[in-house]
Design an enzyme around this catalytic site. Structure first.
Site, PDB file in Angstrom:
ATOM      1  N   ASP A   1       0.819  -1.217   0.000  1.00 21.93           N
ATOM      2  CA  ASP A   1       0.000   0.000   0.000  1.00 21.93           C
ATOM      3  C   ASP A   1       0.848   1.260   0.000  1.00 21.93           C
ATOM      4  OD1 ASP A   1      -2.402  -1.461   0.110  1.00 21.93           O
ATOM      5  OD2 ASP A   1      -2.267  -1.637   2.283  1.00 21.93           O
TER       6      ASP A   1
ATOM      7  N   ASP B   1      -7.799   0.154  10.930  1.00 18.82           N
ATOM      8  CA  ASP B   1      -6.616   0.992  11.116  1.00 18.82           C
ATOM      9  C   ASP B   1      -6.839   2.434  10.708  1.00 18.82           C
ATOM     10  OD1 ASP B   1      -5.062  -0.946  12.262  1.00 18.82           O
ATOM     11  OD2 ASP B   1      -4.134  -1.588  10.393  1.00 18.82           O
TER      12      ASP B   1
END
Length: 406
Positions: free
Chosen positions: A18, A127
């Site tokens: 990511d 998250d």
């Protein structure tokens, strides 16, 4: 703030899939801002190797590595251990690390004069909440950029396509691209074949487990460990004094070698969906077990039972990203107070994924062999009759009412 006015961005950077593609994506989509990559060292070990070179090669102006291990352990993990906080059966590994990382991102962004903070958490997960609540606590006016909530990329396969098109090197293939998060406390595995709960995880597949071996591959002989606690915090391992983070590190090795702390669960995410993951938490699993053993002989019944109830609330608070909150401070005060007599030694036997009690001692033990023995003791058993009569009086009165004897 418009995209054109964002000149400097602090990025939570791990070097994983990511965040590797987020640097060039931000430059392409936010008018080529300066990107300061920030890696929080929370014990992910070799994952930090080569990180600066990779960050700079993909467009960051610099990499800042912040050592957050002891802050995470001493300020978050130890209070959680004292409370025996578990979210469902999850030992909160990722959730422990996110608050300190988010706090550090905010501090660095303010110090660097950044216009925004970016992170690689998806719009489906927990998250994003954990990062952003910590940022709001320490930099409440800071703009937050979450590319997963903006870009057209829909999957990890498309992320890999983007990385390949931009010449970004990856350490895995499409077939091994599990979504993983690692810190001193744990390693999580999600995605690929694990997305189908009917699939049995192949624990012995080369490269899958990283913190140890499966119980099937563990030694045929047990391993003994002794852990000393003071006021609920671990202070020594096998007679050797050391700080808590070092104890966790060593227990990871010992526990991992014995197949300890591997769980396969479907948990309830904060955002409302269920998620399947395999977690490795060898050292943490041993510490939780040992701590609960010691509490059995050092904490009174009423306090222990209330603490067991509050542990659910404490775990929810951590899991849901509200570490920096008044409720956390109040519950942590209770955890510390309730553990002031949790001092002593616990001996455990580790064998093929199992933790077996092997004895415990404490100078503050509430256990009295003289009182509880089946042999002769000083306890006057006749006193129980009066207690039972009083304790059972409401039940007796109810029965008398039903029988028309009142």
């Amino acid at each position: 703030m418009s995209k054109d006015n964002i000149k400097k961005i602090v990025l939570a950077y791990s070097g994983g899939l990511d965040t590797s593609i987020i640097i060039p994506w931000l430059k392409e989509n936010y008018n080529n801002p300066e990107i300061i990559a920030v890696a929080g060292n929370v014990g992910q070990c070799d994952e930090l190797d080569g990180l600066e070179e990779k960050a700079l090669a993909t467009g960051a102006s610099k990499l800042i590595v912040a050592d957050l291990i002891d802050e995470m352990v001493d300020e978050i993990i130890i209070p959680s251990l004292k409370m025996n906080a578990k979210y469902e059966t999850y030992l909160l590994g990722t959730a422990f690390a996110r608050p300190v990382i988010g706090k550090k991102l905010a501090e660095i962004a303010l110090a660097e004069g950044a216009d925004a903070i970016a992170h690689g958490a998806t719009g489906k997960g927990n998250d994003q909440v954990r990062f952003e609540l910590a940022i709001k606590r320490f930099a409440p006016d800071m703009k937050i950029i979450a590319p997963w909530r903006e870009w057209d990329i829909k999957s990890r396969d498309e992320e890999i396509d983007y990385a390949e098109a931009h010449g970004i090197p990856l350490k895995f293939t499409r077939e091994t691209s599990y979504s993983k998060d690692k810190n001193l406390w744990h390693l999580s595995h999600e995605g690929l074949d694990l997305e189908d709960p009917s699939n049995e995880p192949d624990l012995d597949k080369p490269g899958f487990l990283e913190m140890g071996v499966s119980p099937y591959a563990a030694p045929d002989e047990p391993t003994y460990v002794t852990i000393d606690f003071e006021a609920g915090a671990p202070v020594a391992l096998n007679g050797e004094k050391m700080k808590a983070s070092k104890i966790i590190e060593k227990l990871n090795v010992i526990g991992g070698a014995n197949g300890i702390g591997i769980i396969d669960i479907v948990e309830n995410r904060l955002v409302g969906m269920k998620d399947r993951g395999v977690y490795e938490t060898p050292g943490g699993t041993i510490l939780y077990f040992a701590h609960q053993q010691l509490e059995m002989i050092t904490v009174d019944r009423d306090t222990l039972h209330v603490k067991q109830k509050l542990a659910v609330d404490y775990a929810d608070l951590i899991y849901n990203g509200k570490w920096y909150s008044p409720l956390q401070e109040a519950l942590t005060a209770f955890a510390n107070e309730s553990n002031k007599f949790v001092t002593g030694s616990v001996k455990l036997k580790l064998y093929k994924g199992n933790i077996i009690p092997a004895g415990m001692t404490s100078p503050y033990s509430l256990y009295s062999e003289n009182l509880v023995t089946f042999g002769e003791s000083d306890y006057d058993q006749g006193q129980a009759a009066g207690f039972i009569n009083l304790w059972g009086l409401p039940i007796k009165v109810q029965a008398m009412r039903e029988q028309g004897k009142l």
